[in-house]
Design an enzyme around this catalytic site. Structure first.
Site: not given
Length: 513
Positions: A194, A268
């Site tokens: 992230h 993702d």
């Protein structure tokens, strides 16, 4: 060959069907419809900021489906959510909070994983959400991993594979399609994708012998989609330095051809720091499609689409390659319909009792060398609890005060409760332990003490003078680093059900088998 119903689509419309975007609001308002009309995305992902309460969420989902229908988009419309249970549970404010993967791993029972999938799937089915971005099938071999941790079933590939396959079976029975993630494995890194682009030093042989095993089992179990990991593997030269999510070797050669997966492959979220801070959006789109991804999770859709379209016009990507993905997406939509028509979800009236039952099976007394359990009425206990905090963006842990003191007091235990810092320094340790002579024993909750070592220092100070019972509330790795003399209960969760089960073990000394 063109996918059914796509012959009249423009190239840009086809590319849009490969895109799954977010929604900034909590309702499908006219602005949303205008946005979807201008950009007919193939799907929508729901996140915590989209969710306030059950009626609102139902209205949002209904509005999205109605809007997609009016615009002639695919039906069932691809709506998905990260509903993993445990530390990433979006529905816990109004539905029972199902244990996460590592708690299920403590049970070692495939039927527990099946019930986990069936409970979460039943909740999604009740809302009308056809797809889950779960299960997490990462083998968490790096205990310092900042982003997987309790989201993994464990550290042994075979166990993760077996539990993941059972979860898939439970989810399918409830009528929900599944997405196994994050191929070829995110559990062995020490970076959070992230925020940054993690690097993994495993060779291809090491991947095949370990992290890839659960994905092979998931394919056999009928997994519908697989999500790629944003991780670079420098010792696998075939990837040419690209992250797995954008690498043709990983997506097409390894997953599609070698493992034989014929379902949908998705990235993702390419808005994550690992990709956003490394590549320009136009390049992200081109690389993702060239690699073989069928769906791209994103926010900055205009530039991604432009990059893909420019690559097609320049001949670097063929339109047939786009059509191949649309065919697989169409087959996924048919699978969603099949699951919905043959679903046997658990009745809502059973959810609470079944969740409590499941949670009791996951909480384990690991050791009690000084026979401190069960707690003794009449003794005075000091209860030390951390304040849970989110440790990654893939985490919506509540930061409120844990109510274990109320549960124990209600069971007749005399105690004083204190909140401790998550990483206490020497001054905080001295403050917390002042007056220890007033108590007969200490109960302490740990929150990744193997990373926040101040908690371990506190435990060492306590055990010099008092018996210690430690309840491991997050990653189980705390147990191996706590003092040998401490009693240890593995919980790996902080839901109301987890705390009830913990209180029962503390008072009775009995763990469910």
């Amino acid at each position: 060959m063109k996918a059914a119903g796509t012959a009249a689509l423009t190239l840009e419309q086809k590319i849009a069907r490969m895109c799954v975007t977010g929604l900034p609001a909590r309702q499908a308002d006219p602005q949303f419809e205008a946005r979807l009309k201008a950009f007919p995305a193939g799907g929508l992902g729901l996140f915590p900021h989209n969710i306030e309460h059950e009626d609102q969420l139902r209205g949002l989902i209904r509005g999205v489906k109605d809007t997609a229908g009016r615009l002639g988009l695919s039906s069932p419309y691809y709506l998905s959510i990260d509903e993993e249970g445990g530390s990433l549970a979006n529905l816990k404010a109004f539905y029972p909070h199902v244990p996460g993967n590592r708690a299920i791993g403590l049970s070692g029972d495939p039927e527990a994983a099946f019930l986990q999938g069936k409970l979460i799937g039943s909740q999604l089915a009740a809302l009308g959400l056809p797809m889950n971005w779960a299960p997490v099938l990462d083998v968490n071999t790096n205990i310092a991993n900042p982003v997987v941790g309790v989201r993994s079933y464990g550290e042994e590939p075979a166990a993760v594979a077996e539990l993941g396959a059972s979860y898939i079976r439970g989810m399918h029975e409830s009528g929900i399609a599944v997405t196994a993630k994050h191929f070829p494995g995110h559990g062995q890194v020490d970076g959070d994708s992230h925020i940054e682009l993690p690097v993994c030093g495993l060779t291809l042989e090491e991947l095949r012998d370990g992290p890839m095993q659960p994905f092979t089992a998931a394919i056999t179990a009928g997994c519908d989609a697989i999500m790629m990991a944003h991780i670079v593997f420098p010792d696998i030269p075939q990837a040419e330095g690209l992250p797995a999510s954008l690498s043709r070797y990983f997506v097409t050669q390894l997953l599609r051809n070698e493992l034989g997966f014929q379902g949908v492959i998705c990235t993702d979220d390419v808005e994550m720091g690992a990709i956003r801070d490394t590549f320009e959006p136009e390049m992200i789109g081109e690389l993702a499609v060239a690699a073989g991804n069928d769906l791209i999770l994103m926010e900055f859709q205009d530039r991604v689409i432009r990059g893909i379209a420019d690559a097609v016009h320049a001949g670097r990507i063929t339109e047939d390659r786009i059509d191949e993905s649309l065919q697989r997406i169409a087959r996924l939509e048919q699978r969603m319909l099949h699951y919905s028509r043959h679903a046997s979800p658990l009745p809502r009236g059973e959810w609470e009792d079944r969740t409590a039952e499941l949670t009791r099976r996951t909480v384990k007394l690991q050791r009690d060398p000084r026979q401190l359990l069960p707690l003794t009425a009449g003794l005075r206990y000091l209860l030390l609890l951390p304040r849970p905090e989110k440790l990654t963006l893939a985490d919506n842990t509540d930061s409120g005060r844990l109510g274990l003191d109320v549960l124990l007091s209600g069971r007749g235990i005399e105690l004083t409760a204190k909140t401790i810092p998550n990483n206490p320094d020497s001054g905080a340790i001295q403050e917390v332990t002042a007056g220890l002579e007033e108590y007969d024993a200490v109960i302490m909750g740990t929150w990744n003490a193997h990373i926040f070592c101040g908690q371990l220092n506190l435990a060492e100070v306590i055990t010099r003078t008092k018996p210690l019972i430690a309840a491991v509330l997050r990653n189980p790795y705390d147990a191996g680093q706590l003092p040998d003399a401490a009693s240890v209960i593995l919980v790996c969760g902080t839901s109301a059900y987890s705390l009830e089960a913990l209180a029962d073990i503390l008072v009775t000394g009995v763990t469910e088998s």
